[in-house]
Scaffold this motif. Structure first.
Motif, PDB file in Angstrom:
ATOM      1  N   ILE A 171      53.885  -5.312 -28.081  1.00  0.00           N
ATOM      2  CA  ILE A 171      54.585  -4.093 -28.672  1.00  0.00           C
ATOM      3  C   ILE A 171      53.765  -2.635 -28.798  1.00  0.00           C
ATOM      4  O   ILE A 171      54.210  -1.711 -28.509  1.00  0.00           O
ATOM      5  CB  ILE A 171      55.264  -4.305 -30.233  1.00  0.00           C
ATOM      6  CG1 ILE A 171      56.052  -5.561 -29.976  1.00  0.00           C
ATOM      7  CG2 ILE A 171      55.979  -3.330 -30.680  1.00  0.00           C
ATOM      8  CD1 ILE A 171      56.620  -6.157 -31.395  1.00  0.00           C
ATOM      9  N   TYR A 172      52.462  -2.971 -29.266  1.00  0.00           N
ATOM     10  CA  TYR A 172      51.599  -1.850 -29.145  1.00  0.00           C
ATOM     11  C   TYR A 172      51.398  -1.284 -27.874  1.00  0.00           C
ATOM     12  O   TYR A 172      51.351   0.082 -27.599  1.00  0.00           O
ATOM     13  CB  TYR A 172      50.197  -2.313 -29.634  1.00  0.00           C
ATOM     14  CG  TYR A 172      49.248  -1.022 -29.927  1.00  0.00           C
ATOM     15  CD1 TYR A 172      49.129  -0.236 -30.638  1.00  0.00           C
ATOM     16  CD2 TYR A 172      48.387  -1.069 -28.720  1.00  0.00           C
ATOM     17  CE1 TYR A 172      48.147   0.871 -30.906  1.00  0.00           C
ATOM     18  CE2 TYR A 172      47.350  -0.058 -28.792  1.00  0.00           C
ATOM     19  CZ  TYR A 172      47.416   0.876 -29.744  1.00  0.00           C
ATOM     20  OH  TYR A 172      46.202   2.001 -29.755  1.00  0.00           O
ATOM     21  N   GLU A 173      51.191  -2.130 -26.717  1.00  0.00           N
ATOM     22  CA  GLU A 173      51.281  -1.444 -25.542  1.00  0.00           C
ATOM     23  C   GLU A 173      52.286  -0.805 -24.987  1.00  0.00           C
ATOM     24  O   GLU A 173      52.253   0.311 -24.282  1.00  0.00           O
ATOM     25  CB  GLU A 173      50.669  -2.549 -24.490  1.00  0.00           C
ATOM     26  CG  GLU A 173      49.302  -2.941 -24.753  1.00  0.00           C
ATOM     27  CD  GLU A 173      49.128  -4.377 -24.158  1.00  0.00           C
ATOM     28  OE1 GLU A 173      47.695  -4.763 -23.588  1.00  0.00           O
ATOM     29  OE2 GLU A 173      50.002  -5.204 -23.538  1.00  0.00           O
ATOM     30  N   VAL A 174      53.271  -1.328 -25.364  1.00  0.00           N
ATOM     31  CA  VAL A 174      54.869  -0.672 -25.110  1.00  0.00           C
ATOM     32  C   VAL A 174      54.856   0.599 -25.757  1.00  0.00           C
ATOM     33  O   VAL A 174      55.291   1.709 -24.976  1.00  0.00           O
ATOM     34  CB  VAL A 174      56.016  -1.690 -25.392  1.00  0.00           C
ATOM     35  CG1 VAL A 174      57.183  -1.010 -24.940  1.00  0.00           C
ATOM     36  CG2 VAL A 174      55.842  -2.842 -24.228  1.00  0.00           C
ATOM     37  N   VAL A 175      54.625   0.626 -26.916  1.00  0.00           N
ATOM     38  CA  VAL A 175      54.921   1.842 -27.738  1.00  0.00           C
ATOM     39  C   VAL A 175      53.986   3.044 -27.328  1.00  0.00           C
ATOM     40  O   VAL A 175      54.403   4.226 -27.284  1.00  0.00           O
ATOM     41  CB  VAL A 175      54.846   1.524 -29.390  1.00  0.00           C
ATOM     42  CG1 VAL A 175      54.702   2.883 -29.946  1.00  0.00           C
ATOM     43  CG2 VAL A 175      56.005   0.802 -29.680  1.00  0.00           C
ATOM     44  N   THR A 176      52.715   2.880 -26.995  1.00  0.00           N
ATOM     45  CA  THR A 176      51.748   3.704 -26.527  1.00  0.00           C
ATOM     46  C   THR A 176      51.583   4.067 -25.291  1.00  0.00           C
ATOM     47  O   THR A 176      51.044   4.684 -24.744  1.00  0.00           O
ATOM     48  CB  THR A 176      50.211   3.192 -27.102  1.00  0.00           C
ATOM     49  OG1 THR A 176      49.975   1.931 -26.501  1.00  0.00           O
ATOM     50  CG2 THR A 176      50.446   2.924 -28.529  1.00  0.00           C
ATOM     51  N   GLY A 177      52.549   3.357 -24.406  1.00  0.00           N
ATOM     52  CA  GLY A 177      52.405   3.482 -23.017  1.00  0.00           C
ATOM     53  C   GLY A 177      51.353   2.754 -22.264  1.00  0.00           C
ATOM     54  O   GLY A 177      51.288   2.960 -20.953  1.00  0.00           O
ATOM     55  N   ALA A 178      50.647   2.076 -22.738  1.00  0.00           N
ATOM     56  CA  ALA A 178      49.439   1.387 -22.267  1.00  0.00           C
ATOM     57  C   ALA A 178      50.111   0.350 -21.226  1.00  0.00           C
ATOM     58  O   ALA A 178      49.369   0.117 -20.322  1.00  0.00           O
ATOM     59  CB  ALA A 178      48.489   0.653 -23.360  1.00  0.00           C
ATOM     60  N   ALA A 179      51.164  -0.140 -21.314  1.00  0.00           N
ATOM     61  CA  ALA A 179      51.624  -1.179 -20.720  1.00  0.00           C
ATOM     62  C   ALA A 179      52.088  -0.706 -19.134  1.00  0.00           C
ATOM     63  O   ALA A 179      51.656  -1.344 -18.182  1.00  0.00           O
ATOM     64  CB  ALA A 179      52.930  -1.933 -21.122  1.00  0.00           C
ATOM     65  N   LYS A 180      52.611   0.472 -19.164  1.00  0.00           N
ATOM     66  CA  LYS A 180      52.916   1.112 -18.023  1.00  0.00           C
ATOM     67  C   LYS A 180      51.757   1.561 -17.168  1.00  0.00           C
ATOM     68  O   LYS A 180      51.548   1.502 -15.980  1.00  0.00           O
ATOM     69  CB  LYS A 180      53.842   2.530 -18.055  1.00  0.00           C
ATOM     70  CG  LYS A 180      55.288   2.132 -18.731  1.00  0.00           C
ATOM     71  CD  LYS A 180      56.048   3.549 -18.734  1.00  0.00           C
ATOM     72  CE  LYS A 180      57.259   3.183 -19.096  1.00  0.00           C
ATOM     73  NZ  LYS A 180      58.109   4.402 -19.657  1.00  0.00           N
ATOM     74  N   LYS A 181      50.639   1.836 -17.917  1.00  0.00           N
ATOM     75  CA  LYS A 181      49.411   2.318 -17.432  1.00  0.00           C
ATOM     76  C   LYS A 181      48.845   1.281 -16.681  1.00  0.00           C
ATOM     77  O   LYS A 181      48.071   1.288 -15.542  1.00  0.00           O
ATOM     78  CB  LYS A 181      48.481   3.168 -18.495  1.00  0.00           C
ATOM     79  CG  LYS A 181      47.100   3.378 -17.689  1.00  0.00           C
ATOM     80  CD  LYS A 181      46.366   4.194 -19.004  1.00  0.00           C
ATOM     81  CE  LYS A 181      45.205   4.806 -18.466  1.00  0.00           C
ATOM     82  NZ  LYS A 181      44.218   5.234 -19.533  1.00  0.00           N
ATOM     83  N   GLN A 182      48.800   0.065 -17.228  1.00  0.00           N
ATOM     84  CA  GLN A 182      48.156  -1.164 -16.700  1.00  0.00           C
ATOM     85  C   GLN A 182      49.199  -1.635 -15.296  1.00  0.00           C
ATOM     86  O   GLN A 182      48.571  -1.812 -14.352  1.00  0.00           O
ATOM     87  CB  GLN A 182      48.266  -2.210 -17.865  1.00  0.00           C
ATOM     88  CG  GLN A 182      47.352  -2.042 -18.845  1.00  0.00           C
ATOM     89  CD  GLN A 182      47.549  -3.139 -19.932  1.00  0.00           C
ATOM     90  OE1 GLN A 182      48.206  -4.073 -19.902  1.00  0.00           O
ATOM     91  NE2 GLN A 182      46.707  -3.154 -21.172  1.00  0.00           N
ATOM     92  N   VAL A 183      50.325  -1.502 -15.546  1.00  0.00           N
ATOM     93  CA  VAL A 183      51.124  -1.909 -14.289  1.00  0.00           C
ATOM     94  C   VAL A 183      50.740  -0.925 -13.093  1.00  0.00           C
ATOM     95  O   VAL A 183      50.611  -1.145 -11.860  1.00  0.00           O
ATOM     96  CB  VAL A 183      52.706  -1.809 -14.530  1.00  0.00           C
ATOM     97  CG1 VAL A 183      53.373  -2.057 -13.183  1.00  0.00           C
ATOM     98  CG2 VAL A 183      52.986  -2.886 -15.620  1.00  0.00           C
ATOM     99  N   LYS A 184      50.528   0.318 -13.508  1.00  0.00           N
ATOM    100  CA  LYS A 184      50.110   1.607 -12.392  1.00  0.00           C
ATOM    101  C   LYS A 184      48.535   1.145 -11.720  1.00  0.00           C
ATOM    102  O   LYS A 184      48.482   1.467 -10.453  1.00  0.00           O
ATOM    103  CB  LYS A 184      50.369   2.890 -12.721  1.00  0.00           C
ATOM    104  CG  LYS A 184      51.523   3.317 -13.184  1.00  0.00           C
ATOM    105  CD  LYS A 184      51.732   4.599 -13.510  1.00  0.00           C
ATOM    106  CE  LYS A 184      52.906   5.300 -13.944  1.00  0.00           C
ATOM    107  NZ  LYS A 184      53.108   6.611 -14.462  1.00  0.00           N
ATOM    108  N   GLU A 185      48.078   0.853 -12.737  1.00  0.00           N
ATOM    109  CA  GLU A 185      46.622   0.538 -12.217  1.00  0.00           C
ATOM    110  C   GLU A 185      46.315  -0.638 -11.200  1.00  0.00           C
ATOM    111  O   GLU A 185      45.685  -0.754 -10.395  1.00  0.00           O
ATOM    112  CB  GLU A 185      45.408   0.368 -13.624  1.00  0.00           C
ATOM    113  CG  GLU A 185      45.293   1.577 -14.353  1.00  0.00           C
ATOM    114  CD  GLU A 185      44.460   1.305 -15.618  1.00  0.00           C
ATOM    115  OE1 GLU A 185      44.375   0.077 -15.854  1.00  0.00           O
ATOM    116  OE2 GLU A 185      44.138   2.464 -16.185  1.00  0.00           O
ATOM    117  N   LYS A 186      47.303  -1.739 -11.683  1.00  0.00           N
ATOM    118  CA  LYS A 186      47.298  -2.986 -10.764  1.00  0.00           C
ATOM    119  C   LYS A 186      47.615  -2.794  -9.438  1.00  0.00           C
ATOM    120  O   LYS A 186      47.288  -3.175  -8.569  1.00  0.00           O
ATOM    121  CB  LYS A 186      47.992  -4.036 -11.627  1.00  0.00           C
ATOM    122  CG  LYS A 186      47.220  -4.505 -12.605  1.00  0.00           C
ATOM    123  CD  LYS A 186      48.196  -5.674 -13.444  1.00  0.00           C
ATOM    124  CE  LYS A 186      47.659  -6.425 -14.658  1.00  0.00           C
ATOM    125  NZ  LYS A 186      48.567  -7.552 -15.308  1.00  0.00           N
TER     126      LYS A 186
END
Length: 256
Positions: A133-148
């Motif tokens: 949830i933290y990754e979703v709320v802070t936008g880290a999840a989208k950043k990880q997908v872009k980096e991959k």
């Protein structure tokens, strides 16, 4: 709606389905429904908790009255920190505690219904495949997908050029050895610190400063407070960029 009246999942798949439903509800509260969630977390109310349900719904409510509760409870008092932090930091803090609560519930079911080592490992892997949830709320999840995706797109070109290019050799930087203060110098610094804070009084209870107690200073009136007097813990203080004591927060709300 009550989180304590839900069914009890008994298999790894059922526990994971329960986890995903509660997770979806919590994410909804902290993203699409964030304005309503913010309004419901009134600091003037008692200790409030954020609940997520298997039905993908959420609710802000008082904690369970029964002791011990049937299910693990979410963190208490999320509303108290709302006005003392930047909204983004406050939502991130609630997200971290929500992740912890979901894990606690999932492994509570696992322990209750006798999951063995392989079941627990399979449940963890299923949970770990989802962004927190933290990754979703802070936008880290989208950043990880872009980096991959970026790595996968450029992996071919990098592999071709890697044979031609050679990484530069690391340069060793010479530094002087760190000189530690002598014991007598450390004692003098401690004595100066005690003298400086010895006459400080808590703005809430009026008691003197204690070296073994956590204190926090208001950035508005610059008064010091015991953390316990204003319900601020050291962990919560790490996420506060500008702390406002209860008096300064009330003065702000009282302005026309």
């Amino acid at each position: 709606m009550d989180a304590r009246t839900q069914y009890n999942p008994r298999t790894v798949e059922e526990v994971f389905r329960d986890f995903k439903g509660r997770r979806a509800g919590l994410i909804k509260a902290l993203t699409t429904d964030v304005e309503e969630f913010y309004t419901q977390c009134d600091p003037e109310k008692e200790n409030l908790c954020l609940y997520g349900f298997p039905s993908e719904q959420w609710e802000v409510n008082l904690p369970a009255e029964e002791v011990p509760p049937e299910l693990p409870e979410p963190v208490l008092g999320i509303n108290f920190a709302r006005d003392g932090m930047q909204e983004k930091d406050w939502l991130s803090l609630v997200a971290v505690h929500s992740d912890s609560w979901l894990i606690a519930i999932a492994y509570y079911f696992g322990a209750r219904f006798g999951f063995d080592k392989s079941d627990r490992k399979r449940l963890f892997n299923m949970i770990n495949d989802l962004p927190s949830i933290y990754e979703v709320v802070t936008g880290a999840a989208k950043k990880q997908v872009k980096e991959k995706s970026s790595v996968s797109n450029h992996s071919g070109s990098k592999s071709k050029s890697s044979s031609k290019a050679r990484a530069p050799e690391p340069q060793v930087k010479q530094t002087k050895p760190l000189e530690l203060p002598k014991d007598d110098e450390v004692e003098e610094l401690d004595e100066e610190d005690e003298d400086e804070h010895g006459e400080t009084l808590c703005g809430a209870c009026g008691e003197h400063y204690g070296t073994d107690e956590f204190w926090i200073c208001c950035d508005i009136c610059e008064k010091w407070f015991h953390g316990k007097c204003v319900k601020i813990t050291p962990a919560r203080a790490e996420h506060i960029k500008q702390y406002k004591c209860p008096s300064c927060s009330n003065n702000k709300r009282a302005r026309p």
